[in-house]
Scaffold this active site. Structure first.
Site: not given
Ligand code: NDP
Length: 245
Positions: A52, A147, A153, A157, A186
């Site tokens: 918007g 991890n 990944y 990071k 998330i």
């Protein structure tokens, strides 16, 4: 006290959906003009019109450094300047390290780390001239703790966190503030493929016993982009419901 980004122009990579989209919405709600970026022009335009206000869609693949330079140029021409850059575009190509292919290593490093570097390099000229700017990099807690199955990944990071600190030191004298946000798990398309069992096991490792929302991440990014955060640079903010502490 209210987050006010009125009069600010912001560019958010990877803002067609997920965390980037929530950041774009939070910024627009706080009064910023937002450049919504994804790889496809139509998807970027659709997301921009949903965000918007006077948001505008731009297409660029962050793995293409020339395209990133052109993107920054195009947004500066369209908006006059870029006050806030959020490096959010990111991908995963998970595998155990012994099975990880060169292509999967390169794809993740190029999207998550080199893309952010290219955007920072391109945007810093205008910010230095203005003697002000905010850069916020979306890292991950796995960049801090590692991890299994995410060597590429996690490395990207961790690199993004070191990039954040180095650039914060380089650009601090020009009043350009550079920070990283490190989300935990998330709810977005990136985590949608997790099985209910994996989700439950994960929940047990999180103090709040649930995954976070894109809006949980967007809130701190909006704060870091605002005048309320004028004395914060080179930091990593963990948003993980108490998973890593
Ligand atoms: P999504 O997969 O939901 O969205 C990724 C976004 O990045 C999309 O808008 C996509 O746009 C864009 N994108 C992907 N590749 C490129 C590219 N090469 N060039 C430009 N845009 C690209 O991811 P999330 O919202 O979950 O993640 C956003 C960021 O947050 C990422 O950096 C991720 O690593 C990080 N993060 C996410 C966590 C999570 O649990 N979800 C946890 C910790 C960190 P399009 O497809 O339209 O091109």
């Amino acid at each position: 006290m209210k987050i006010d980004l009125s009069g600010k122009n912001a560019l958010i990579t990877g803002s067609t959906r997920g965390i980037g989209r929530a950041i774009a919405e939070a910024f627009a709600e706080s009064g910023a003009r937002v450049a919504v970026v994804g790889r496809d022009q139509q998807r970027a335009d659709e997301a921009a019109s949903a965000v918007g206000r006077d948001a505008k869609g731009f297409a660029a693949d962050v793995t293409d450094t020339a395209a990133v330079a052109k993107l920054i140029d195009d947004v500066e021409k369209a908006f006059g300047s870029i006050d806030i850059l959020v490096n959010n575009a990111g991908i995963t190509r998970d595998n155990l390290v012994m099975r990880l292919k060169d292509e999967d290593w390169d794809a993740v490093l190029n999207a998550n780390l080199r893309g952010a570097f290219a955007a920072i390099r391109a945007v810093s000229r205008g910010m230095m001239k203005k003697r002000s700017g905010r850069i916020i990099n979306i890292a991950s807690i796995v960049g801090m703790i590692g991890n299994k199955g995410q060597a590429n990944y996690s490395a990207s990071k961790a690199g993004l966190i070191a990039l954040t600190k180095s650039v914060a030191k380089e650009l601090g004298s020009r009043n350009i503030l550079v920070n990283a946000v490190a989300p935990g798990f998330i709810e977005t398309e990136m985590t949608a493929s997790m099985t209910p069992e994996a989700r439950e096991a994960l929940g047990k490792q999180i103090a709040l016993e649930r995954l976070g929302s894109a809006q949980d991440v967007a809130a701190i990014v909006a704060f870091l982009a605002s005048d309320l955060a004028s004395y914060i640079t080179g930091q990593v903010f963990v948003v993980d419901g108490g998973m890593v502490m």
